[in-house]
Design an enzyme around this catalytic site. Structure first.
Site, short mmCIF file in Angstrom:
data_model
loop_
_atom_site.label_atom_id
_atom_site.label_comp_id
_atom_site.label_asym_id
_atom_site.label_seq_id
_atom_site.Cartn_x
_atom_site.Cartn_y
_atom_site.Cartn_z
N THR A 1 13.35 -31.73 35.33
CA THR A 1 13.00 -30.49 36.01
C THR A 1 12.72 -30.83 37.47
O THR A 1 12.41 -31.99 37.78
CB THR A 1 11.73 -29.86 35.41
OG1 THR A 1 10.65 -30.78 35.60
CG2 THR A 1 11.87 -29.57 33.94
N GLU B 1 14.84 -26.42 30.44
CA GLU B 1 14.35 -26.68 29.08
C GLU B 1 15.14 -25.91 28.01
O GLU B 1 14.91 -26.08 26.83
CB GLU B 1 12.86 -26.29 28.97
CG GLU B 1 11.91 -27.23 29.70
CD GLU B 1 11.69 -26.86 31.17
OE1 GLU B 1 12.54 -26.16 31.74
OE2 GLU B 1 10.65 -27.28 31.73
N TRP C 1 -1.33 -6.57 38.47
CA TRP C 1 -0.35 -7.56 38.89
C TRP C 1 0.72 -6.97 39.80
O TRP C 1 1.24 -5.90 39.53
CB TRP C 1 0.37 -8.14 37.66
CG TRP C 1 -0.48 -9.09 36.87
CD1 TRP C 1 -1.75 -9.51 37.16
CD2 TRP C 1 -0.11 -9.72 35.65
NE1 TRP C 1 -2.18 -10.37 36.20
CE2 TRP C 1 -1.20 -10.53 35.26
CE3 TRP C 1 1.05 -9.71 34.86
CZ2 TRP C 1 -1.17 -11.29 34.10
CZ3 TRP C 1 1.08 -10.47 33.72
CH2 TRP C 1 -0.03 -11.26 33.34
P1 ADP Z 1 13.87 -25.90 38.10
O1 ADP Z 1 14.54 -25.22 39.25
O2 ADP Z 1 12.43 -26.21 38.35
O3 ADP Z 1 14.62 -26.98 37.44
P2 ADP Z 1 14.90 -24.19 36.23
O4 ADP Z 1 16.21 -24.32 36.91
O5 ADP Z 1 14.73 -24.65 34.87
O6 ADP Z 1 13.80 -24.85 37.04
O7 ADP Z 1 14.38 -22.74 36.45
C1 ADP Z 1 13.80 -21.97 35.45
C2 ADP Z 1 13.06 -20.80 36.02
O8 ADP Z 1 13.83 -20.13 37.02
C3 ADP Z 1 12.77 -19.75 35.01
O9 ADP Z 1 11.64 -20.08 34.24
C4 ADP Z 1 12.56 -18.53 35.87
O10 ADP Z 1 11.27 -18.48 36.42
C5 ADP Z 1 13.53 -18.73 36.98
N1 ADP Z 1 14.74 -17.97 36.73
C6 ADP Z 1 15.89 -18.40 36.19
N2 ADP Z 1 16.80 -17.40 36.13
C7 ADP Z 1 16.19 -16.30 36.64
C8 ADP Z 1 16.58 -14.94 36.84
N3 ADP Z 1 17.79 -14.50 36.54
N4 ADP Z 1 15.67 -14.10 37.36
C9 ADP Z 1 14.43 -14.51 37.69
N5 ADP Z 1 14.01 -15.77 37.53
C10 ADP Z 1 14.87 -16.66 37.01
#
Ligand code: ADP
Length: 551
Positions: free
Chosen positions: A195, A340, A453
């Site tokens: 991550t 994940e 919120w």
């Molecule tokens: P990282 O960038 O830390 O590796 P990820 O790529 O796993 O994390 O990103 C996951 C997170 O990105 C999700 O838990 C969510 O908060 C956000 N996310 C992913 N797709 C969307 C979406 N279509 N709309 C809003 N938030 C999103």
């Protein structure tokens, strides 16, 4: 919700238990879609094209090479590479061999790179020319890596201080292509991805062969990514992060034509490839599409061949959904997932009821993150982990479970995200009566104003619809009376003089009055994470006392 156990002994079915291995995808592709094309823009600048048959032959040579390197099953072999055909070969060669493909995200900070290479105990790193200097800068801190293979031809080999640096093409040329893919337990690890760790060290996610294959099977249909055999798709979502949303695997099932952008992620380079290859499906994060849309505006052209654009990673703003549809006749498929989750969770694909909807209503529906792909179960819960209703109103922590969802981090004891067989996504969401998911916010980004919120995502999306703003970020700032209030940080389009009052006026009829930001700060640029998302942790630190100081 399923999950109850049956009282008596079951009568077992009598079907074969063939292991679901990544190599079986390649074997299927080679025998069924041998002539399907893979087109790549290379670091060297030129365009390379060949077929799945060629790729499969080279993946076998690669497996022979790994064997000669003394790589064992389960060993980690890393890549630091753009989207391209050599990376595709590594996806299959390494995992097919039984080793674990660790795709490294080059946009991580140097200390994070050092951490993950050492934490994963990578034995070899296969690296694109672009990233050689990056590895050179940390080579003394990753001294346990036994060798570096540079993904280029012999005549392009750079002068490098990397120890044991070898040339990929020279090595492959010396290997036979007659490797037989081994069979082993489908639960073995196939690949891993860390991550991007906005707080603390990155955490390793270990995908199994089984999870990878099931995820690939589930994501090809029209209700998911729509990677049909007739499709020609361009994944801008990187192969160095969550396996380009699993598309290198799904494409092997259907034989869809793959077009890889290499390092060319800017609007002009993307458009050149889209036009030349007649791409009909694009996949990537909103930031990339903003660049492409701006470029298309500036040259006054239409994305003629594009039919669908899958957008995920961050919320797709309404203005983007509208722009793709009205300027380019392209349908935006909004998707949500995470590292994940391999990563696909929900997809807002075409549906029969959308066809008859008035456009504006349809756009609003498309702005939701979609419905779960079969295999993903989801629910929202309150602070006591009690399930909340699917009424589109109740907001709660989003929990998920399924065969391609993580059950624990690699070599990490932190169990705080795992609750009774469910994974806590860290997102706050609503789910409506038709099972459409709407991400309200990351739980740490939501603004808690006097017990209510405010969604930073909704505010950002409303503000970025203003034609003179290029990017918007909303963060929670401390407030004496309300505890937290929103502050909007924005970058203006070149030459724009738009004022705070103009933006507030623009927002007035788009969000509730009490959501209006308490301050708007125009900045030159906004920081991003390794995956192109707004780096809110840093911004929060800088601006958390902004309102107290201003008062
Ligand atoms: P990282 O960038 O830390 O590796 P990820 O790529 O796993 O994390 O990103 C996951 C997170 O990105 C999700 O838990 C969510 O908060 C956000 N996310 C992913 N797709 C969307 C979406 N279509 N709309 C809003 N938030 C999103």
């Amino acid at each position: 919700m399923s999950g109850q156990s049956l009282p008596s002994k079951p009568l077992l079915g009598q079907m074969m238990e063939r292991p679901l291995l990544v190599s079986t995808l390649l074997e299927h592709a080679e025998t069924t879609h041998a002539t399907s094309e893979i087109v790549s823009r290379r670091c060297e600048g030129d365009i390379h094209r060949y077929t799945i048959k060629d790729a499969a032959s080279r993946a076998r040579k690669l497996a022979n090479l790994l064997s000669r390197f003394g790589v064992q099953q389960g060993d980690r072999v890393a890549t630091l590479a753009w989207n391209g055909y050599r990376h595709w070969e590594l996806y299959y060669g390494v995992s097919g061999f039984g080793a674990v493909l660790h795709t490294i995200n080059p946009r991580l900070f140097a200390e994070q790179l050092v951490y993950i290479v050492n934490h994963a105990e990578d034995r070899f790193i296969f690296v694109d020319l672009t990233f050689v200097p990056l590895l050179e800068s940390i080579k003394d801190q990753i001294s346990r890596v036994e060798g570096f293979v540079i993904l280029c031809d012999e005549d392009k080999m750079p002068e490098t201080s990397l120890p044991n640096a070898l040339c990929y093409e020279t090595l492959l040329a010396n290997e036979p292509d007659d490797f037989v893919w081994p069979e082993f337990d489908e639960r073995s690890a196939a690949s891993m991805c860390y991550t991007s760790g906005t707080t603390g060290n990155p955490k390793g996610v270990l995908y199994s062969h089984r999870s990878t294959v099931i995820h690939a099977m589930a994501s090809i249909g029209e209700e998911a990514l729509g990677l049909a055999s007739t499709s020609c798709f361009l994944p801008v979502v990187p192969m160095f992060h969550v396996n380009a949303w699993g598309t290198p695997y799904s494409a092997a099932i259907t034989g869809a034509k793959q077009v890889f952008p290499g390092p060319g992620m800017d609007g002009a380079s993307l458009w050149e490839l889209i036009d030349a290859e007649q791409v009909d499906l694009l996949l990537g994060v909103p930031t990339v599409w903003l660049m492409l849309l701006n470029h298309m505006d500036s040259i006054g052209k239409k994305l003629e061949s594009v039919q669908n654009v899958v957008v995920g990673g961050s919320a797709a703003p309404l203005s983007m959904i509208r722009d793709f549809q009205e300027k380019h006749d392209a349908f935006l498929i909004h998707a949500w997932g995470m590292t994940e989750m391999s990563p696909i969770g929900t997809v807002n694909a075409h549906s029969i009821h959308m066809e008859s909807m008035p456009l504006e209503e349809r756009y609003r529906l498309q702005a939701k993150q979609g419905r779960p792909v079969y295999g993903v179960e989801m629910k929202i819960v309150d602070d006591d982990n009690r399930e909340l209703p699917r009424d589109g109103e109740a907001r709660g922590r989003l929990l998920v479970r399924g065969p391609w969802i993580i059950s624990g981090y690699y070599n990490n004891d932190d169990r705080s995200s795992f609750i009774d067989g469910w994974f806590d996504t860290g997102d706050v969401a609503t789910i409506d009566e038709n099972n459409y998911l709407t991400i309200v916010d990351r739980s740490k980004d939501v603004i808690k104003s006097g017990g209510e919120w405010i969604s930073s995502i909704d505010l950002e999306n409303a503000a970025v619809g203003h034609p003179e703003l290029s990017e918007c970020c909303v963060i929670a700032a401390r407030h004496e009376k309300w505890s937290e209030r929103p502050v909007l940080l924005a970058t203006r389009q070149e030459g724009s003089q738009i004022s705070e009052a103009d933006v507030l006026r623009y927002l007035e009829d788009k969000v509730a009055k009490w959501w209006l930001p308490d301050a708007i700060v125009f900045v030159e640029s906004l920081p991003h994470t390794a995956t192109g998302k707004l780096l809110k942790v840093d911004l929060r630190k800088t601006y958390e006392n902004y309102l107290l100081e201003k008062a």
